[in-house]
Scaffold this motif. Sequence first.
Motif, short mmCIF file in Angstrom:
data_model
loop_
_atom_site.label_atom_id
_atom_site.label_comp_id
_atom_site.label_asym_id
_atom_site.label_seq_id
_atom_site.Cartn_x
_atom_site.Cartn_y
_atom_site.Cartn_z
N PHE A 86 30.70 8.76 -6.00
CA PHE A 86 29.68 9.55 -6.70
C PHE A 86 29.88 9.49 -8.21
O PHE A 86 28.92 9.39 -8.98
CB PHE A 86 29.73 11.00 -6.23
N PHE A 87 31.14 9.53 -8.66
CA PHE A 87 31.43 9.51 -10.08
C PHE A 87 31.74 8.11 -10.60
O PHE A 87 32.24 7.94 -11.71
CB PHE A 87 32.58 10.47 -10.41
N ASN A 88 31.41 7.09 -9.79
CA ASN A 88 31.55 5.68 -10.18
C ASN A 88 32.98 5.34 -10.59
O ASN A 88 33.20 4.63 -11.56
CB ASN A 88 30.56 5.33 -11.29
N ARG A 89 33.93 5.88 -9.88
CA ARG A 89 35.34 5.59 -10.12
C ARG A 89 35.76 4.43 -9.22
O ARG A 89 35.56 4.48 -8.01
CB ARG A 89 36.21 6.80 -9.83
N HIS A 90 36.35 3.44 -9.79
CA HIS A 90 36.75 2.25 -9.04
C HIS A 90 38.20 2.36 -8.61
O HIS A 90 38.99 3.06 -9.21
CB HIS A 90 36.53 0.99 -9.89
N THR A 91 38.53 1.64 -7.56
CA THR A 91 39.89 1.65 -7.02
C THR A 91 40.48 0.25 -7.13
O THR A 91 39.77 -0.72 -7.38
CB THR A 91 39.88 2.12 -5.55
N THR A 92 41.77 0.16 -6.93
CA THR A 92 42.45 -1.13 -6.93
C THR A 92 42.44 -1.68 -5.50
O THR A 92 42.74 -0.96 -4.55
CB THR A 92 43.90 -0.98 -7.41
N ILE A 93 42.09 -2.96 -5.38
CA ILE A 93 42.03 -3.58 -4.06
C ILE A 93 42.96 -4.78 -4.02
O ILE A 93 43.37 -5.32 -5.05
CB ILE A 93 40.59 -4.01 -3.70
N ASP A 94 43.28 -5.18 -2.80
CA ASP A 94 44.09 -6.37 -2.59
C ASP A 94 43.40 -7.23 -1.55
O ASP A 94 43.08 -6.73 -0.46
CB ASP A 94 45.48 -5.98 -2.10
N PRO A 95 43.10 -8.46 -1.80
CA PRO A 95 43.32 -9.22 -3.02
C PRO A 95 42.28 -8.87 -4.08
O PRO A 95 41.14 -8.56 -3.76
CB PRO A 95 43.19 -10.68 -2.58
N ALA A 96 42.69 -8.95 -5.33
CA ALA A 96 41.79 -8.62 -6.44
C ALA A 96 40.82 -9.75 -6.71
O ALA A 96 39.68 -9.51 -7.09
CB ALA A 96 42.60 -8.29 -7.69
N LYS A 97 41.25 -10.99 -6.53
CA LYS A 97 40.39 -12.17 -6.75
C LYS A 97 40.58 -13.15 -5.62
O LYS A 97 41.69 -13.32 -5.11
CB LYS A 97 40.72 -12.84 -8.08
N VAL A 98 39.48 -13.81 -5.25
CA VAL A 98 39.51 -14.79 -4.17
C VAL A 98 38.70 -16.00 -4.60
O VAL A 98 37.61 -15.86 -5.18
CB VAL A 98 38.89 -14.19 -2.88
N ASP A 99 39.20 -17.19 -4.31
CA ASP A 99 38.45 -18.41 -4.60
C ASP A 99 37.46 -18.66 -3.46
O ASP A 99 37.86 -18.98 -2.34
CB ASP A 99 39.41 -19.59 -4.74
N LEU A 100 36.18 -18.49 -3.75
CA LEU A 100 35.14 -18.65 -2.74
C LEU A 100 34.46 -20.01 -2.81
O LEU A 100 33.54 -20.28 -2.04
CB LEU A 100 34.10 -17.55 -2.90
N SER A 101 34.90 -20.86 -3.70
CA SER A 101 34.21 -22.14 -3.94
C SER A 101 34.29 -23.10 -2.75
O SER A 101 33.46 -23.99 -2.64
CB SER A 101 34.77 -22.81 -5.18
N THR A 102 35.24 -22.92 -1.86
CA THR A 102 35.39 -23.84 -0.72
C THR A 102 34.53 -23.44 0.47
O THR A 102 34.53 -24.15 1.48
CB THR A 102 36.86 -23.93 -0.29
#
Length: 109
Positions: A86-102
């Motif tokens: 509701f307050f647009n607060r983001h959380t930390t996720i794992d994995p933070a980045k993923v290579d989707l090009s394949t």
Amino acid sequence: MQYSIKRLSKTIAVLALGLFLLLPLPSFAADTATGKTLIIYYSRTGNSRLISQILQQELNAQTLEIKDLKDRSGALGYAGAGFDGFFNRHTTIDPAKVDLSTYANIIIV
């Protein structure tokens, strides 16, 4: 009464998944033979994990689970997630980045 609502929501989820699996998927059919489909999912309660596993088997795809590093379990976790959203607060996720090009196809659950 709460048991009936929970059972109804699971029944609707299963029916929606069944309908999705009955739809023709020509683009997925060609690419799954070469392993070009990725299913990305987040599951707080396990329901999305179950749907992702079924899709993985049907489409011969790879899966990637997104994990919230903040504890969202139970009623307080659920309420906290709603409050953060509701307050647009983001959380930390794992994995933070993923290579989707394949991947040719990406399914988000």
